[in-house]
Every structure is written in C-alpha cells, then in structure tokens.
Design a protein around this motif. Structure first.
Motif, short mmCIF file in Angstrom:
data_model
loop_
_atom_site.label_atom_id
_atom_site.label_comp_id
_atom_site.label_asym_id
_atom_site.label_seq_id
_atom_site.Cartn_x
_atom_site.Cartn_y
_atom_site.Cartn_z
N THR A 105 56.94 64.13 50.25
CA THR A 105 55.97 64.79 49.36
C THR A 105 55.85 63.98 48.07
O THR A 105 56.86 63.70 47.42
N HIS A 106 54.61 63.58 47.75
CA HIS A 106 54.35 62.90 46.47
C HIS A 106 53.93 63.96 45.45
O HIS A 106 52.96 64.67 45.69
N HIS A 107 54.63 64.04 44.36
CA HIS A 107 54.22 64.96 43.30
C HIS A 107 53.35 64.19 42.31
O HIS A 107 53.78 63.22 41.71
N ILE A 108 52.11 64.65 42.20
CA ILE A 108 51.15 63.92 41.39
C ILE A 108 51.28 64.30 39.93
O ILE A 108 51.40 65.49 39.59
N ASP B 50 53.16 43.96 80.63
CA ASP B 50 53.24 45.30 81.23
C ASP B 50 54.45 46.09 80.73
O ASP B 50 54.73 47.17 81.24
N VAL B 51 55.14 45.56 79.74
CA VAL B 51 56.36 46.23 79.26
C VAL B 51 56.00 47.39 78.34
O VAL B 51 55.12 47.28 77.48
N ILE B 52 56.68 48.51 78.55
CA ILE B 52 56.48 49.69 77.71
C ILE B 52 57.39 49.58 76.49
O ILE B 52 58.51 49.09 76.59
N TYR B 53 56.92 50.01 75.34
CA TYR B 53 57.79 50.00 74.16
C TYR B 53 57.40 51.12 73.20
O TYR B 53 56.29 51.65 73.26
N PHE B 54 58.35 51.49 72.37
CA PHE B 54 58.14 52.48 71.33
C PHE B 54 57.34 51.83 70.21
O PHE B 54 57.73 50.79 69.68
N VAL B 55 56.21 52.43 69.84
CA VAL B 55 55.37 51.88 68.77
C VAL B 55 55.83 52.50 67.45
O VAL B 55 55.73 53.72 67.26
N PRO B 56 56.32 51.68 66.54
CA PRO B 56 56.74 52.24 65.25
C PRO B 56 55.53 52.83 64.51
O PRO B 56 54.39 52.44 64.77
N THR B 57 55.79 53.74 63.59
CA THR B 57 54.71 54.31 62.79
C THR B 57 54.27 53.29 61.74
O THR B 57 54.94 52.29 61.50
N ALA B 58 53.11 53.57 61.11
CA ALA B 58 52.56 52.65 60.12
C ALA B 58 53.58 52.40 59.01
O ALA B 58 54.19 53.35 58.49
N ILE B 59 53.76 51.13 58.67
CA ILE B 59 54.71 50.79 57.60
C ILE B 59 54.12 51.25 56.27
O ILE B 59 52.97 50.95 55.95
N GLY B 60 54.90 52.01 55.51
CA GLY B 60 54.43 52.53 54.23
C GLY B 60 53.89 53.94 54.31
O GLY B 60 53.41 54.49 53.32
N ALA B 61 53.98 54.55 55.49
CA ALA B 61 53.36 55.87 55.66
C ALA B 61 54.22 57.02 55.12
O ALA B 61 53.75 58.14 55.04
N ASP B 62 55.45 56.77 54.76
CA ASP B 62 56.27 57.81 54.10
C ASP B 62 56.27 59.14 54.84
O ASP B 62 55.97 60.19 54.26
N ASP B 63 56.61 59.12 56.11
CA ASP B 63 56.60 60.35 56.90
C ASP B 63 57.50 61.42 56.27
O ASP B 63 58.59 61.13 55.81
N GLU B 64 57.00 62.65 56.25
CA GLU B 64 57.76 63.80 55.77
C GLU B 64 58.02 63.78 54.27
O GLU B 64 58.81 64.55 53.76
N ILE C 21 52.62 64.49 52.26
CA ILE C 21 51.99 65.53 51.44
C ILE C 21 51.83 65.03 50.00
O ILE C 21 52.75 64.39 49.46
N PHE C 22 50.67 65.31 49.43
CA PHE C 22 50.40 64.96 48.03
C PHE C 22 50.11 66.26 47.29
O PHE C 22 49.19 66.99 47.65
N LEU C 23 50.88 66.52 46.26
CA LEU C 23 50.86 67.83 45.63
C LEU C 23 50.54 67.66 44.15
O LEU C 23 51.27 66.96 43.44
#
Ligand code: ACM
Ligand code: ZN
Length: 573
Positions: free
Chosen positions: A489-492, A473-487, A561-563
């Motif tokens: 921009t990938h320059h293609i 029943d313990v509440i916890y902060f769920v980390p974001t997906a590992i490898g998701a590179d939040d924020e 973002i993928f650009l």
C-alpha cells in the motif's frame, strides 16, 4: 576440440538455422574463426575455462569439462532472435566454479517420469553448469530400478493401485483417484541415461532408501520387515512417513540390500551411493524381537543407535567396493558412520554438526532450495508442498555457514536443490517448479559470493534467459512485473501523483494493467511508459498488473493499493 565444435555447429543449426564448417586447426594463424582448443589449459582447473571473444574470432580453452562449461557460456551470449547480422559481445572470461558439488535431485518415486523427461531434466542442468544428478529411485510409493536378482521389486513394487488427490498436509483430503500409477527403469535404460548424463559432464548418484521409506520393497519381499510373519504390504498411495521399515535384526535384510547395492554399483560408476536414512520411525523396531536382540547383542543404547548400526554396516559394505555413502542428516542421530557424507535437508543444522565432526557435507536445506515448495503465493499457484522459497530467497542462499571455522568450511562440498514430486504428476509441473529457480541455484553453486547480484540477475540477465526459454517447449513460472510491489500500500502525501515504473521479467513480454479491480489481460492497458497514478483526496486506487510472454504464458496478477487518506477516513466514506 572436435566434440565441442560439433556441439557448437549443432547449436547454430538448431537455434539459428546457420551452417558452419568444422575443420581441424590449420598451422596458419587463423582469423575469423571460432577455436575450441585444450592447448594452453594446463593451468586451468578441471571445470574452469578461458573464453576470449574479439572482433577477429572466438577462442575457448579448457580441459574437457571446462570446455563444456565454456561452450555453455558462449552460447548464452548469443542473441534471442535469429537475424541476418547477429552479434555477440566481445569478452575476456576466466571462469571456474565455486563448488565442486553442484547438484539437482529428482524424485521419480512419488510420481514416475519417463526416460525422455529424465534426459530433458539432465539437459537443463547441464545448460546451467550443474554436475551431479541425484536420482531418487526407491520409496514407499514405488520401486523404480530393475534389480535382476529380485524381479518382484519392479513387478509389484513399481506400482500402486491409486494416488491421493489433493494435499496430504490438509486435514480435508479429497479422496483417491482410483487409477493405478507406476513404472520403472530397466537396467538398459539406466545405462543409457548414465551415458547421456556423462556426455554432459553430469555424474548420477543413485539413491536406494534404507532403512525407511522402503514399503515398495516390503510389498515384493515381506519377510524383510519386522516380526516373524510380516505383511502383506501395499504400495503406499499417499504422502508422508510410514512405520513399516526394513528389519534391522534379520541377516536376510542385509543380504538383500547388499545384493541390491551390488547391482546398483555395477550400473552406476559414481563415487557416491546415496543410502537415504531420513524419516525412520522406530515403532516396529521397538516391538520386534529380532531388532531387540540385535540391540542387546551389540550393546546398543536404543533404536537410534540401531539405525546407526544399520547405516554403518551398509557403509562398510559400500566402502569395501571402493565407494562412499551419502545420507540425509538423520544419519547423525545415534552416531555418524565413519566415512559418510551428510546431505543437510532439515535446514543447515545437520550440515553444520557434520562439518564440525569433520565430515563432508552437501547443503540442501528445505527452507531455501527445496523446489517442491511454493515460489509465489499459494492461492495463485498450482498445488505444492507447504513452504515458501521464491526466486530471491533461493538466490540469496550461501551454502557455507558463517558459524564454521575455516577448516570446517572446507567440508562443504556444495549444494543440491531437491525436487520431491508428490505434487508434480506431470513433466510440465516439474519444469514449472524448477524454472527459473534452477537458474538462481546455478549461481549459488557456481558464482563467487562477491560476484552475486540479485538485481542484475533479476532485471538484466534472467529476462534474456527466459525469453530464450519462451521460444522452446519448456514450461516455466513467469515472474510478475518487476517493480509492481505486490500487496503493497502506497500512502499518498500532499496529493502528489505517484509514478510507477515497471520492467518486464521476460524480454519481449508485455505488461498489461487495470485500475478497475479486475484482473488484467490483453484487452487492458498495455504498459508502455511509467504509470502516473493520480488519486484524489480521500480516495484509493488499485493497480493490477500481469505479464504475458510472447508464447502466451502468464504471470500471476499483482495488486498494489494507492491510498490518499488514512484508512480510517476511507472507512468512514
Ligand atoms: C527428505 O526431504 N525427506 C529428505
Ligand atoms: Zn525387526
């Protein structure tokens, strides 16, 4: 060791509905047994243990505390799920902590928490091998400990008429909630919590704040403030630093504090008593004739030396009872009390200065291990104290400053993570703010530096621990997906597809994603294999991800973002 065996039996029954019998060791060499024995632990440090797991049995050796920690390690090796055939890995573990002070602070003044939650908090500490609970019991906003000699402290000082809504750090306060808030612990309750903690090898260090952050005491006993006829005072309803403090000139202040501390020391068996000392405005002392007379009579230079006089006098009293003081790093100002241990909270500066003066130090830098600070981007998070201490930053902290000499480094007793609760009105919020950062903190204080490894922690071990937590029943902060590179921009380049590989931060949790600019949820794409992102020339794609755990807890949404063009080219289109 009967006690540990019983704990182990309880664990199996509770988590896996398994029933084991507990026996005293027979003289026969036993196979297929789980043996807890202090025999052979003579050369193992007090908090260390040896854990041997082979196909024919489990053998745990250690002295009392070490046995308890070995038990924690053993149960951590158990699988997430109950099944007909459960396996734990074979192992040979020789383990002991890096630091002898492994602390968590909990402020129960800015918001009050019931005994049941304090015990839950202590239990979480114990599971991660922390050994010191710093209980912050008095503040401007509330006095939380029953003192028999001064009943008014909890009769009026334990309550405030209302509480600020929203952030005190923003200049647009929302208002006040017009709802009384408060509470306190009776001495019986405190004894009960101390016993509960000691069964888990946790020492409780009480904090009685002086000479500042004490307005709740002045509410009850206004004569303890500066001037001839001070008060009346009101228990504080907001957050910050307030100018009314204990008068350093009146003898009655010291008489009061010595009486309070006498009852505190009768309750708490800890070597250390925390006396606060932080954030003491000198305004009142400057205009108080009693304080000014004290300065003159004692040839003090200024109000900083008056604070030092105050703390030293309290230290002398506490030392006379065979105890020692800890104070926040402001106690360095105006001269350290001779035997004081310094808790360095305004970064590491105070701790470094104290160690250089050969004083013991506990590191609690707010810019690394204050858990009231944000653990993710504030705009996606519940309200918190401004400041950013995400999991990786917490994990990276080393309490021993490199600028100290080898001799000075020995004064670093360990570290403490602080939980100030102005923005934590509920137990659930406290849990959210400390988990999973508590697990990272545990490695700061326990694990030798050369064994620390953030990637292994984040990708291999934490997901298993969070999966187990997810079943409680313990509440916890769920980390974001590992490898998701939040924020990010990938320059293609050269029209080449980009492949994104994600990992779940909680074992068994699902990752969902979108490319349609909306926040993902269960209705969107389920991540099952690496995502190939194809972006035609001159276009961009936005990948958003979310983690949803088996219990339904959700992470924040990441955006990548993928650009496939220069940003300028895209703007023209
Ligand atoms: C503190 O955070 N004021 C010690
Ligand atoms: Zn005064």
């Amino acid at each position: 060791d009967q006690k540990t065996a019983m704990l182990f039996r309880e664990f199996l029954k509770d988590k896996y509905q398994m029933n084991l019998t507990v026996n005293k060791l027979s003289s026969k060499k036993s196979v297929n047994t789980i043996l807890f024995s202090s025999k052979g632990s003579e050369n193992i440090p007090d908090e260390g243990y040896k854990l041997n797991i082979t196909p024919s049995g489990v053998h745990l050796t250690g002295k009392e505390a070490g046995m308890f920690y070995g038990f924690q390690s053993l149960i951590q090796l158990f699988p997430i799920e109950k099944s007909a055939n459960m396996y734990i890995p074979c192992a040979e573990i020789n383990d002991e902590p890096r630091f002898k002070y492994r602390g968590m602070h909990l402020d129960v003044t800015l918001h009050f928490f019931p005994v049941s939650f304090v015990k839950k908090f202590i239990n979480m500490m114990a599971e991660y091998k922390l050994n010191t609970f710093h209980w912050h019991l008095t503040e401007d906003q509330g006095w939380r400990i029953e003192i028999k000699k001064y009943p008014e402290l909890t009769k009026s000082g334990a309550w405030r008429a209302q509480t600020l809504i929203g952030s005190a750090q923003k200049d647009d306060p929302i208002g006040y909630d017009n709802t009384p808030h408060g509470g306190f612990y009776s001495q019986d309750e405190i004894r009960d919590v101390i016993k509960y903690a000691s069964e888990r090898h946790i020492t409780i260090i009480p904090e009685i704040e002086l000479p500042g952050h004490c307005i709740s005491a002045l509410v009850a006993y206004p004569h303890l403030a500066c001037g001839d006829n001070p008060g009346p005072f009101k228990t504080i309803e907001s957050w910050g630093i307030y100018e009314d403090v204990f008068c350093a000139g009146k003898e009655s202040t010291f008489e009061f504090l010595e009486n309070v501390l006498t009852e505190v020391m009768e309750l708490f068996p800890s070597k250390y008593i925390h006396i606060g000392g932080d954030e003491v405005p000198k305004t009142r002392w400057k205009s108080c004739k009693h304080c000014q007379k004290r300065i003159k009579d004692n040839n003090l230079k200024d109000e900083y030396e008056l604070q030092s006089y105050f703390v030293q006098r309290i230290e002398k009293f506490i030392n006379s009872r065979g105890r020692a003081i800890i104070g926040w790093d402001e106690i360095l100002e105006g001269g350290l009390a001779p035997n004081a241990t310094v808790m360095s909270w305004r970064g590491e500066k105070g701790g470094i200065a104290a160690a250089q003066q050969n004083h013991d130090v506990i590191m609690a830098p707010n810019n690394y291990i204050y858990f009231d600070h944000y653990q993710a981007k504030p705009e996606q998070e519940p309200i918190g104290f401004p400041g950013y201490n995400p999991l990786e930053r917490v994990y990276s902290y080393d309490p021993v400053p490199q600028s100290l000499t080898a001799e000075q480094k020995k004064h670093i007793l360990g570290a403490e993570a602080c939980v100030w609760t102005e923005y934590m009105a509920t137990p659930a919020k406290v849990e959210y703010m400390i988990l999973p950062r508590l697990l990272a903190f545990s490695e700061i204080t326990w694990t030798p530096l050369d064994r620390k490894n953030y990637q292994n922690f984040q990708e291999e071990r934490l997901p298993v621990h969070l999966a187990k937590l997810d079943k409680t029943d313990v509440i916890y902060f769920v980390p974001t997906a590992i490898g998701a590179d939040d924020e990010k921009t990938h320059h293609i380049k050269n029209n080449k597809d980009v492949t994104i590989t994600l990992k779940s931060p909680v074992k068994g949790a699902k990752i969902f994603y979108t490319f349609n600019h909306h926040s993902p949820r269960e209705t969107d794409y389920l991540y099952e294999k690496p995502i190939v992102v194809n972006v035609p020339d001159g276009q961009k794609r936005v990948l958003k991800t979310i983690v949803i755990t088996p219990s339904g807890k959700r992470s924040n949404v990441t955006k990548t973002i993928f650009l496939n063009a220069s940003p300028q080219a895209l703007n023209r289109k």
